[in-house]
Design an enzyme around this catalytic site. Structure first.
Site, short mmCIF file in Angstrom:
data_model
loop_
_atom_site.label_atom_id
_atom_site.label_comp_id
_atom_site.label_asym_id
_atom_site.label_seq_id
_atom_site.Cartn_x
_atom_site.Cartn_y
_atom_site.Cartn_z
N GLU A 114 1.43 -1.66 -0.16
CA GLU A 114 -0.17 0.09 -0.17
C GLU A 114 0.84 1.60 -0.08
O GLU A 114 0.59 2.26 0.72
CB GLU A 114 -0.71 0.31 0.79
CG GLU A 114 -1.89 -1.57 1.65
CD GLU A 114 -2.80 -0.87 2.36
OE1 GLU A 114 -2.33 -0.64 3.21
OE2 GLU A 114 -3.42 -2.50 3.16
N GLU A 174 -6.41 -10.54 -0.38
CA GLU A 174 -6.81 -10.72 1.03
C GLU A 174 -9.11 -10.48 0.78
O GLU A 174 -9.17 -9.77 0.75
CB GLU A 174 -6.75 -9.30 1.07
CG GLU A 174 -5.10 -9.16 1.43
CD GLU A 174 -4.14 -8.32 2.13
OE1 GLU A 174 -5.45 -7.64 2.72
OE2 GLU A 174 -3.45 -7.54 2.43
#
Ligand code: G3I
Length: 331
Positions: A130, A237
């Protein structure tokens, strides 16, 4: 009932995020349905390296042992992230930010210590997580990594990880990966790394989706764009929240039949896309095992129950599971 991993055995691994609790309570389900696991939190900075000269490997070692004892792969998550990294890591003993050289030294020490411990045993690492900014023109998310080291902190993280374990597959991992603006930023970031000869092997698409977003077109455009990089893709995820991300309702005590049917439709279409891009996708991991626990019970509304997976709270197949495997059985 055939197991999930067996339906996709010739296409991609089927994984689940596990934590200190589910690694014990869900062993039977993990062995039955999955051939990959990811530590939900236990291999992150604040858990594994909580103090300057202290590493806690006990739980991570337990996950590694369980994976090896059961012939299951382990995805390492994650080495460099703006979140869950202790404040002490970025400051000197007077509390002032350290400089570029010192932070690179600390980054290298952390990556060396963690990656070398599992060298040849962890098949893939989310090296950087991220680092791309969601909004606006800028590519890089503001973080201490960026402000102290500079934009090349990402290159260094991958080079250190590759030196520590040349055989591990190294991933850049992010969310909102199918948003067109962010998708292009991630593409440009990874393309630049490849042009500089940085050792990166794949892109991780977190796939934190919902009944209402993203569109199938956005997902397909992302899979297609990332596939142009010539790297492997991991869905890292996955969960399909029953709420839209701006839905703050708290009155639901169990999913409605309509929700379960819509969720089944969504999963069915998502896996249709994964099957179509199976030559590029080598692992699909859910961010949990079954509806008995999900991080979504505390996000975006703390304490609000969610039901995002293919298996219900008792580990039994939901309509979404049946939809996906029926499609597989028909081919
Ligand atoms: O360990 C402490 C515990 O000592 C304390 O009593 C408890 C109460 O506050 O908190 C515990 O820490 C929690 C930690 O999970 C371990 O359970 C943190 O508060 C909580 O914020 C943290 O949430 C995790 C989140 O990452 C942190 O950003 C979620 O479980 C985890 O599912 C989530 O996973 C991230 C991926 O790593 C990256 N992609 C997004 C994904 C969802 O946010």
């Amino acid at each position: 009932m055939k197991a999930l991993k067996d339906y996709f055995r010739n296409q991609f691994l089927i994984g689940a995020a596990v934590n200190q609790s589910t690694i014990d309570t869900d062993q039977e389900l993990l062995n039955k349905h999955f051939n990959s696991i990811t530590a939900e939190n236990e291999m992150k900075f604040e858990e594994i390296h909580p103090e300057p000269n202290q590493y806690n490997f006990e739980i991570a070692d337990k996950f590694m042992q369980f994976a090896e004892d059961n012939g299951i792969g382990l995805r390492g998550h994650t080495l460099v992230w703006h979140n869950q990294t202790p404040d002490w890591f970025f400051v000197d003993n007077k509390g002032n930010d350290v400089g570029r050289t010192e932070l690179l030294r600390r980054m290298k020490e952390h990556i060396d210590t963690v990656v070398k411990r599992y060298k040849g045993r962890i098949y893939a690492w989310d090296v950087v997580n991220e680092a791309v900014e969601d909004h606006g023109e800028q590519i890089y998310r503001q973080s201490k990594w960026l402000t102290i080291i500079g934009e090349d902190f990402i290159d260094y993280a991958f080079r250190y990880a590759h030196e520590a374990d040349p055989d591990a597959l190294l991933f850049y991992n992010d969310y909102n990966e199918s948003n067109p603006v962010k998708r292009e930023k991630i593409y440009q970031l990874v393309k630049g790394m490849l042009d500089r000869g940085v050792p990166i092997h794949g892109v991780g698409l977190q796939a934190h989706w919902s009944l209402y977003h993203p569109t199938y077109g956005e997902i397909e455009a992302a899979l297609k764009r990332y596939a142009e990089l010539g790297l492997t893709l991991h869905i890292t995820e996955m969960d399909v929240s029953v709420y839209a991300f701006d839905d703050k309702r708290t009155d639901l005590t169990e999913p409605s039949k309509e929700m379960l049917f819509l969720q089944a439709e969504r999963y069915d279409r998502f896996f249709e896309l994964f099957n179509r891009y199976a030559e590029h996708i080598s692992s699909v991991t859910f961010w949990g095992v079954r509806d008995s626990y999900t991080w979504l019970n505390d996000f975006p509304v703390r304490g609000r129950k969610n039901w995002p997976f293919l298996l219900d709270a008792n580990g039994q197949p939901k309509p979404a599971y049946d939809h996906i495997i029926t499609k597989k059985e028909s081919v």
